[in-house]
Write an enzyme that holds these catalytic residues in place. Structure first.
Site, PDB file in Angstrom:
ATOM      1  CB  THR A 128       9.667   4.570  -7.399  1.00  0.00           C
ATOM      2  OG1 THR A 128       9.944   5.316  -6.273  1.00  0.00           O
ATOM      3  CG2 THR A 128      10.670   3.648  -7.662  1.00  0.00           C
ATOM      4  CG  PHE A 158       8.821  -0.447  -6.387  1.00  0.00           C
ATOM      5  CD1 PHE A 158       8.670  -1.871  -6.366  1.00  0.00           C
ATOM      6  CD2 PHE A 158      10.349   0.030  -6.760  1.00  0.00           C
ATOM      7  CE1 PHE A 158       9.637  -2.640  -7.023  1.00  0.00           C
ATOM      8  CE2 PHE A 158      11.215  -0.845  -7.213  1.00  0.00           C
ATOM      9  CZ  PHE A 158      11.075  -2.094  -7.455  1.00  0.00           C
ATOM     10  CB  ILE A 159       2.571   3.142  -6.808  1.00  0.00           C
ATOM     11  CG1 ILE A 159       3.455   3.388  -7.892  1.00  0.00           C
ATOM     12  CG2 ILE A 159       1.848   4.046  -6.204  1.00  0.00           C
ATOM     13  CD1 ILE A 159       4.629   4.343  -7.393  1.00  0.00           C
ATOM     14  CD  GLU A 244       7.970   9.832   0.965  1.00  0.00           C
ATOM     15  OE1 GLU A 244       8.217   8.598   0.448  1.00  0.00           O
ATOM     16  OE2 GLU A 244       8.302  10.626   0.087  1.00  0.00           O
ATOM     17  NE  ARG A 270      11.708 -21.422  24.240  1.00  0.00           N
ATOM     18  CZ  ARG A 270      11.110 -22.549  23.890  1.00  0.00           C
ATOM     19  NH1 ARG A 270      10.084 -22.814  24.043  1.00  0.00           N
ATOM     20  NH2 ARG A 270      12.073 -23.231  23.050  1.00  0.00           N
ATOM     21  CG  ASN A 368      19.288   3.520   5.370  1.00  0.00           C
ATOM     22  OD1 ASN A 368      18.270   4.053   5.107  1.00  0.00           O
ATOM     23  ND2 ASN A 368      19.588   2.772   6.154  1.00  0.00           N
TER      24      ASN A 368
END
Length: 381
Positions: A128, A158-159, A244, A270, A368
């Site tokens: 990227t 973003f590695i 991946e 709860r 996505n």
């Protein structure tokens, strides 16, 4: 619903992974969050336990499992702790290492793989770029011929494992005229002159994962650093992306499932208005819905894992697994936060961290929207 893809060997391996997690991971999670990275001790211990070389031949220190179900078991157990753990491990062992194993020369394998298996060489993958996002064909980092060498200039962002990694399989443009057919993969070591990295990026979630920018300023490499074939890097990446994306899907479902199980227990304990909140019809129906969604997603991902282990998983089915699992995970965890009320918005609660961590899974490994574009094209649209 009983899962049927794992046999006794897989479950025995799961037990050994769980032992590693209980001993070497869980006691240190807060330290990992504070450091915004997994320490080298994590990798060295994982190497000692044989958890870094499932795809690596035994002659280079791996176990050559030959069955992706073992990889999936490992990813599931790490995901139960937190989403960053299968991410960092997967980048190293399931995503980057196969490039060297399957495309590397004998010299490259001998040089790098023993350290990969021991944890002494931490891997990352440089795809990227700041201006490209999911568009890998548009990358701008270049390698220009200079005699018998290549001069690399550019940057990646973003590695994962970027701040502490030792070796990066990096995609660069070697022929500007060929578009996607002019991209080559190089193994770039962090010690090379001209290589540098930025600070650890300040992310919304995945705090245990060190993520950084990489910079290449006249980095000099030779043909000995080319991984795979010259100008075939884009094809190599497309061939490896299904694994991946499947790894992401496995971790997505396992992560959401664990937090959902913890939320169910919370709903039993709860109390509000004199009764456990799980007994209120809305919450009871909601939890029934969420459990069904997780089991349905898990069944599809299990089928994809089995197909991949048999060599029949298609890139399109991997794309379906990636986008659907990340979508289900986000929806389930959002409801889990709501069920925790105000406590669900507190970082000290696992559900809050899990909710933040999950958001990026709809973006990385191909957004996505890109996954749906691939599926749509396959439909002839």
């Amino acid at each position: 619903m009983k899962r049927e893809i794992y046999d006794e060997d897989h479950e025995a391996f799961r037990a050994s992974v769980k032992e590693f997690v209980d001993r070497s991971v869980l006691p240190h999670t807060e330290e990992h969050i504070a450091a915004k990275a997994l320490p080298r001790e994590f990798w060295l211990e994982a190497g000692k336990q044989g958890l870094l070389g499932l795809c690596v031949p035994e002659e280079y220190g791996g176990s050559d499992a030959g069955d992706f179900r073992f990889n999936a078991v490992l990813q599931e157990e790490l995901a139960k702790v937190g989403a960053a753990y299968p991410t960092c491990h997967g980048i190293h062992a399931d995503i980057t290492a196969p490039y060297i194993v399957e495309l590397g020369t004998s010299e490259q394998k001998e040089r790098w793989l023993p350290g990969v298996c021991s944890g002494e060489i931490l891997l990352g993958i440089g795809m990227t770029e700041p201006s490209g996002g999911s568009d890998l064909a548009a990358l701008k980092t270049t390698a220009v011929r200079d005699g018998d060498a290549w001069i690399i200039n550019g940057s990646k962002t973003f590695i994962t494992n970027g701040y502490s990694g030792d070796l990066f399989v990096t995609a660069v443009r070697t022929d500007p005229e060929k578009g996607p057919k002019g991209i080559t993969l190089f193994g770039i070591e962090a010690t090379m002159e001209g290589f540098s990295r930025g600070r650890k990026l300040d992310k919304v979630g995945m705090e245990e994962s060190d993520t950084a920018e990489l910079f290449f300023e006249n980095v000099r490499v030779t043909d000995a650093e080319i991984i795979g074939e010259l100008d075939m890097g884009f094809i190599h990446m497309m061939q490896k992306l299904p694994q991946e994306r499947l790894g992401c899907a496995v971790a997505n479902v396992a992560h959401a499932k664990q937090i959902l199980l913890e939320t169910i227990e919370y709903a039993k304990e709860r109390h509000a208005f004199g009764a456990p909140i799980g007994t209120f019809q809305h919450n009871k129906f909601l939890l029934a819905d969420l459990v069904t969604r997780i089991e349905a997603a898990e069944a599809y991902i299990d089928k994809c894992v089995l197909n991949h282990s048999q060599g029949t998983l298609t890139a399109i089915d991997a794309a379906k697994a990636k986008w659907f699992s990340s979508q289900v995970q986000s929806e389930v965890l959002d409801h889990c936060v709501q069920l925790h009320g105000g406590y669900g918005f507190m970082n000290e609660y696992r559900v809050a961290r899990a909710w933040r961590d999950a958001r990026v899974t709809k973006i990385w490994a191909g957004s996505n929207e890109i996954m749906k574009e691939l599926i749509g094209r396959d439909l002839g649209l």
